[in-house]
Design an enzyme around this catalytic site. Sequence first.
Site, PDB file in Angstrom:
ATOM      1  N   ASP A 154      31.676  52.843  45.777  1.00  0.00           N
ATOM      2  CA  ASP A 154      31.299  51.667  44.990  1.00  0.00           C
ATOM      3  C   ASP A 154      30.954  52.148  43.579  1.00  0.00           C
ATOM      4  O   ASP A 154      30.233  53.112  43.409  1.00  0.00           O
ATOM      5  CB  ASP A 154      30.081  51.026  45.673  1.00  0.00           C
ATOM      6  CG  ASP A 154      29.571  49.796  44.961  1.00  0.00           C
ATOM      7  OD1 ASP A 154      29.393  48.776  45.616  1.00  0.00           O
ATOM      8  OD2 ASP A 154      29.312  49.877  43.742  1.00  0.00           O
TER       9      ASP A 154
ATOM     10  N   ASP B 186      35.476  46.629  42.612  1.00  0.00           N
ATOM     11  CA  ASP B 186      34.777  47.903  42.390  1.00  0.00           C
ATOM     12  C   ASP B 186      34.365  48.624  43.671  1.00  0.00           C
ATOM     13  O   ASP B 186      33.565  49.541  43.634  1.00  0.00           O
ATOM     14  CB  ASP B 186      33.541  47.672  41.518  1.00  0.00           C
ATOM     15  CG  ASP B 186      32.448  46.918  42.250  1.00  0.00           C
ATOM     16  OD1 ASP B 186      32.778  46.137  43.150  1.00  0.00           O
ATOM     17  OD2 ASP B 186      31.268  47.123  41.918  1.00  0.00           O
ATOM     18  N   GLU B 187      34.912  48.204  44.801  1.00  0.00           N
ATOM     19  CA  GLU B 187      34.516  48.814  46.070  1.00  0.00           C
ATOM     20  C   GLU B 187      35.719  48.993  46.974  1.00  0.00           C
ATOM     21  O   GLU B 187      36.543  48.087  47.087  1.00  0.00           O
ATOM     22  CB  GLU B 187      33.594  47.878  46.858  1.00  0.00           C
ATOM     23  CG  GLU B 187      32.166  47.867  46.465  1.00  0.00           C
ATOM     24  CD  GLU B 187      31.433  46.788  47.234  1.00  0.00           C
ATOM     25  OE1 GLU B 187      31.275  46.938  48.457  1.00  0.00           O
ATOM     26  OE2 GLU B 187      31.065  45.784  46.612  1.00  0.00           O
TER      27      GLU B 187
END
Length: 422
Positions: free
Chosen positions: A8, A103-104
Amino acid sequence: MTAIGLIDCNNFYVSCERAFDSSLIGVPVVVASNNDGCAIARSNEAKALGVRMGDPIHLIRDRLDRHGVVVRSSNYTLYGDMQRRILSAIDDFASEVEIYSIDESFLDLTPFGDRDLVAHANGMRTQVRRWTTIPTCVGIGPTKTLAKLANAAAKKNPIFDGVADLRDDAIRRFVLDRFPVGDVWGVGRATASKLAGLGIATAGQLRDMQMRQARGLGTVVLERLVAELRGVAASAVDVVEPQRKGMAVTRSFGSPVGDLETLMGAVAQFAMRAGEKLRSHGLVAGQLTVFFHTNQHKRDRPQHHGSRRLTLHPMTDDSLELLAAARRGVEAAWRDGFAYTKAGVMLDDLVAAEQRPRTLFEGDVERRARLMTALDEVNGRFGRFTAVPGTQGFRWGWTARAESRSPAWTTRLADVPVVAAG
DNA sequence: TCTGGGGTCCTAGGACCC
DNA sequence: TCTGGGGTCCTAGGACCC
């Protein structure tokens, strides 16, 4: 033993902005949502000043100014391109990658399980940082829920130095017993308050809850969550992108819209954009919903929520068909005398274009498909909405606010940073 | 008078996520 | 003046069927 990782990015949007503007490093930075409405990303310095996720910018304006917080409008083109770069940096470090959000990503680390996974994860973080400058944290566990939880712990507790591995029973128990239940992935406000009523305040207590009781309180969703906290997987790392069920293009307006013509112009633009999105995914839609509504935060003002759902028959990815349907919907739902602040076009019943059911009287589908391809090519090369149908209108009567958008550093030639030579 | 016991499909709304 | 823009999944309840 199954080992699932979750990588993340830290304060992703802020980190992207900093990658190309070093003046933002070390100072408090907030990235605002579309329309510069809410804070959707904060640097650590901004978090320390008490800026919360979702805070309306206009309500905290004074505090931001007082502390010299830099506010950037969101720049999704930049963030999307950075995501692509990060994924390529991750590639060598996982056998399977499931992109969970911008974003992960979940990673299947099982094949690397006989190594030191903390060192492995640190190698990955270094590669991401070197290629993109973006800082990350990694959580590792036997299930996705535990990997998520490990990631949160790695972020919050400096003891982990960016990587937490919860496969070890003792470490897992230690972390879960101190982890607020409301921060567990899948436990929102409503569930957290119900759990509080039972005296359940930590992830450890949730893990120890009776399965039947969990189901009664929060349906099968909570029951699965309890299983995952116990290390029993309810969901695997899944590489294949699931078939999308719907998509939407919606926007708030910079200032209220009260006339039909302006609203129609905005909705027409959303319909055209929705068509582009459909085609870029190779899908056709069977239903279109158009809606527009007044400001729901102002209870004392006259309120109206207009919406119409239309069946698209035959199913289509043709922007002109979507546009025509959207216009019919707006005309049917329109009411004079209201200040509309948001509108949108939503598409449902999505099917892969090649599986589209054929109908008898379709007209010249091929010719229209070529027109759409040409439209996408022109707009792809010369910028969105270079070529538009006459019915969309040439002038937009509405605008969204984006007062401080960063350049398209990586995706528009004119914006690429120049390193001065000698 | 009596008023079954299954199904399916659809929709609206809640809850949650980033 | 001013409060984002996407998504997913699940359940309850109504309509309808035999």
